[in-house]
Each structure stands twice: as structure tokens, then as C-alpha cells.
Design a protein around this motif. Structure first.
Motif, short mmCIF file in Angstrom:
data_model
loop_
_atom_site.label_atom_id
_atom_site.label_comp_id
_atom_site.label_asym_id
_atom_site.label_seq_id
_atom_site.Cartn_x
_atom_site.Cartn_y
_atom_site.Cartn_z
N MET A 1 40.95 22.25 5.34
CA MET A 1 41.93 22.24 6.42
C MET A 1 42.11 23.59 7.06
O MET A 1 41.83 24.53 6.35
N LEU A 2 42.08 23.56 8.49
CA LEU A 2 42.35 24.98 9.30
C LEU A 2 43.63 25.37 8.69
O LEU A 2 44.77 24.93 8.51
N THR A 3 43.60 26.67 8.82
CA THR A 3 45.05 27.44 8.60
C THR A 3 45.80 27.73 9.98
O THR A 3 45.18 27.96 11.05
N ASP A 4 46.88 27.32 9.86
CA ASP A 4 47.93 27.15 11.02
C ASP A 4 48.23 28.74 11.29
O ASP A 4 48.40 29.77 10.40
N ILE A 5 48.68 29.12 12.56
CA ILE A 5 49.02 30.49 13.02
C ILE A 5 50.32 30.82 12.22
O ILE A 5 50.36 32.00 11.86
N GLY A 6 51.12 30.02 11.87
CA GLY A 6 52.30 30.06 11.43
C GLY A 6 51.97 30.59 9.88
O GLY A 6 52.74 31.27 9.42
N GLU A 7 50.92 29.87 9.27
CA GLU A 7 50.87 30.15 8.02
C GLU A 7 50.27 31.82 7.76
O GLU A 7 50.65 32.73 6.92
N TYR A 8 49.33 32.13 8.89
CA TYR A 8 48.92 33.54 8.97
C TYR A 8 50.20 34.52 9.23
O TYR A 8 50.20 35.65 8.73
N ILE A 9 51.21 34.04 9.88
CA ILE A 9 52.29 34.90 9.93
C ILE A 9 52.93 35.17 8.57
O ILE A 9 53.36 36.25 8.12
N VAL A 10 53.16 34.09 7.85
CA VAL A 10 53.70 34.20 6.43
C VAL A 10 52.91 35.01 5.63
O VAL A 10 53.47 35.78 4.93
N GLY A 11 51.49 34.89 5.65
CA GLY A 11 50.67 35.49 4.89
C GLY A 11 50.70 36.89 5.19
O GLY A 11 50.70 37.88 4.20
N ALA A 12 50.69 37.41 6.38
CA ALA A 12 50.88 38.72 6.92
C ALA A 12 52.18 39.50 6.33
O ALA A 12 52.41 40.56 5.63
N TYR A 13 53.30 38.66 6.16
CA TYR A 13 54.67 39.26 5.82
C TYR A 13 54.41 39.29 4.04
O TYR A 13 54.93 40.54 3.56
N LEU A 14 53.86 38.25 3.63
CA LEU A 14 53.82 38.73 2.11
C LEU A 14 52.70 39.66 1.76
O LEU A 14 53.04 40.43 0.85
N GLN A 15 51.90 39.82 2.42
CA GLN A 15 50.89 41.00 2.11
C GLN A 15 51.57 42.35 2.34
O GLN A 15 51.26 43.32 1.57
N LEU A 16 51.94 42.35 3.53
CA LEU A 16 52.30 43.76 4.12
C LEU A 16 53.79 44.23 3.78
O LEU A 16 53.90 45.38 3.80
N LYS A 17 54.55 43.49 3.54
CA LYS A 17 56.06 43.73 3.37
C LYS A 17 56.44 43.24 2.14
O LYS A 17 57.23 44.07 1.34
N LEU A 18 55.86 42.24 1.35
CA LEU A 18 56.21 41.86 -0.28
C LEU A 18 55.22 42.45 -0.92
O LEU A 18 55.40 42.03 -2.11
N ASP A 19 54.23 43.01 -0.38
CA ASP A 19 53.29 43.78 -1.32
C ASP A 19 52.52 42.99 -2.38
O ASP A 19 52.01 43.29 -3.31
N CYS A 20 51.98 41.60 -1.72
CA CYS A 20 51.18 40.54 -2.49
C CYS A 20 49.55 41.23 -2.52
O CYS A 20 49.30 41.46 -1.43
N ASP A 21 49.18 41.42 -3.65
CA ASP A 21 48.01 41.65 -3.87
C ASP A 21 46.91 40.48 -3.36
O ASP A 21 45.63 40.78 -3.05
N VAL A 22 47.27 39.21 -3.49
CA VAL A 22 46.53 38.09 -3.18
C VAL A 22 47.23 37.04 -2.41
O VAL A 22 48.71 36.92 -2.74
N VAL A 23 46.83 36.73 -1.25
CA VAL A 23 47.44 35.60 -0.56
C VAL A 23 46.35 34.53 -0.15
O VAL A 23 45.42 34.72 0.08
N ASP A 24 46.80 33.31 -0.52
CA ASP A 24 45.99 32.12 -0.43
C ASP A 24 46.68 31.01 0.44
O ASP A 24 47.77 31.09 0.34
N TYR A 25 45.87 30.45 1.50
CA TYR A 25 46.19 29.44 2.21
C TYR A 25 45.84 28.06 1.81
O TYR A 25 44.63 27.91 1.27
N ASN A 26 46.72 27.07 2.39
CA ASN A 26 46.45 25.66 1.90
C ASN A 26 45.75 25.23 0.56
O ASN A 26 44.68 24.88 0.31
N VAL A 27 46.62 25.83 -0.19
CA VAL A 27 46.17 25.57 -1.63
C VAL A 27 46.25 24.36 -2.44
O VAL A 27 47.56 23.63 -2.06
N ARG A 28 45.22 23.76 -2.94
CA ARG A 28 45.55 22.51 -3.62
C ARG A 28 45.32 22.65 -4.98
O ARG A 28 44.66 23.46 -5.36
N PRO A 29 46.35 21.82 -5.86
CA PRO A 29 46.07 21.75 -7.30
C PRO A 29 44.84 21.32 -7.70
O PRO A 29 44.12 20.65 -7.23
#
Length: 162
Positions: A1-29
Motif C-alpha cells: 500500500m502506498l504511504t499517504d502524505i499525512g503519514e509522512y507528516i506524522v513520521g517526520a514528527y515522530l523522527q525529528l521531534k519525538l526522537d524515534c530511531d525507527v519509523v515504519d509505515y503501513n505496518v501489518r501484523p
């Protein structure tokens, strides 16, 4: 599935403001089957603090709505339960933060109902806008490529010259 632009916004915040070392999108169990069809939009892991951010992202710019109000609330509750189940099963060594990110949620019945979901942090409306502002301010101060297309766009826009 394609990553939505809104998901990239959240990913940027997690990475750059909440210091996440790993960010993954559209994660399926893992394991596939019907359970494997229910993805989590964005997961961020801060390995230093052992914090996992499990995020539902709905970038409905005309307002978050799935049919009527009760259907919308039920759907968000189900997504929250799915976040909790995933966290308990796969991230038990982490402190899990469950989040709903949406830029436009009609104020009133929906915002009240979402605020009553214990354990769900709602990053909506003004809070969403403020976090975008934080990313814009950081983009104005930096030039390195953070490997996030939304953040890179913000950097370009902040560094434009006449």
C-alpha cells in the motif's frame, strides 16, 4: 500500500521531534490472514526511552467522518483497540503511546467522544497545526536530509530565496 502524505507528516514528527530511531509505515501484523489486512498507519520507536508510538492517521481535509457520527466513533475505537493489541503482542518491552492524527475533526460531538477514549492521544485540529508549525520551525533551522519527503519539502520551502 502506498504511504499517504499525512503519514509522512506524522513520521517526520515522530523522527525529528519525538526522537524515534525507527519509523515504519503501513505496518501489518505478521502471519497474514485476516488479521494481516488490518494495518497500523505509522509506528515510531524511540529506543533510548523504550517508547513506541502507534498512530492512526486520517488526513481528511474536509473533516474526519466515516458515514455518521456513531460509525466514525466506532471505527476510531476499533483502530485504537487494534493499536493496543499490536502493542501488547509485539511491543511489550516498550511503553506504548496510542495516537490519532487528523488535521480536521468537526468540533463538538466527535471531539468530545474522542477525548473520552482513555489512553488515546488525539493530535487533531489546532494541536495538529501546532505540530506542523514545530516541523516548519525545525526545517528553517536545518539543511540535512532527514530521509522524509514531507520534511524535505518543508526545508525547501523555508530556504527559498528571491
Amino acid at each position: 500500500m502506498l504511504t499517504d502524505i499525512g503519514e509522512y507528516i506524522v513520521g517526520a514528527y515522530l523522527q525529528l521531534k519525538l526522537d524515534c530511531d525507527v519509523v515504519d509505515y503501513n505496518v501489518r501484523p505478521p502471519g497474514g490472514g485476516l488479521q494481516g489486512l488490518e494495518e497500523l498507519d505509522v509506528i515510531g520507536l524511540n529506543l533510548k526511552t523504550r517508547t513506541a508510538y502507534l498512530c492512526e492517521v486520517t488526513t481528511h481535509i474536509r473533516g474526519l467522518q466515516y458515514g455518521d457520527h456513531s460509525t466514525t466513533i466506532a471505527r476510531i475505537r476499533k483502530k485504537f483497540q487494534r493499536q493496543q493489541q499490536y502493542g501488547a503482542k509485539y511491543l511489550s518491552d516498550f511503553s506504548c503511546q496510542h495516537m490519532l492524527w487528523s488535521p480536521v475533526v468537526p468540533t463538538g460531538f466527535l471531539t468530545q467522544a474522542f477525548s473520552e477514549i482513555d489512553g488515546l492521544q488525539c493530535v487533531i485540529n489546532g494541536d495538529y497545526k501546532r505540530r506542523i508549525g514545530e516541523l516548519q520551525a525545525l526545517a528553517a533551522e536545518t539543511t540535512h536530509d532527514a530521509r522524509n519527503p514531507v520534511f524535505r519539502l518543508l526545508q525547501i520551502l523555508e530556504h527559498l530565496r528571491d
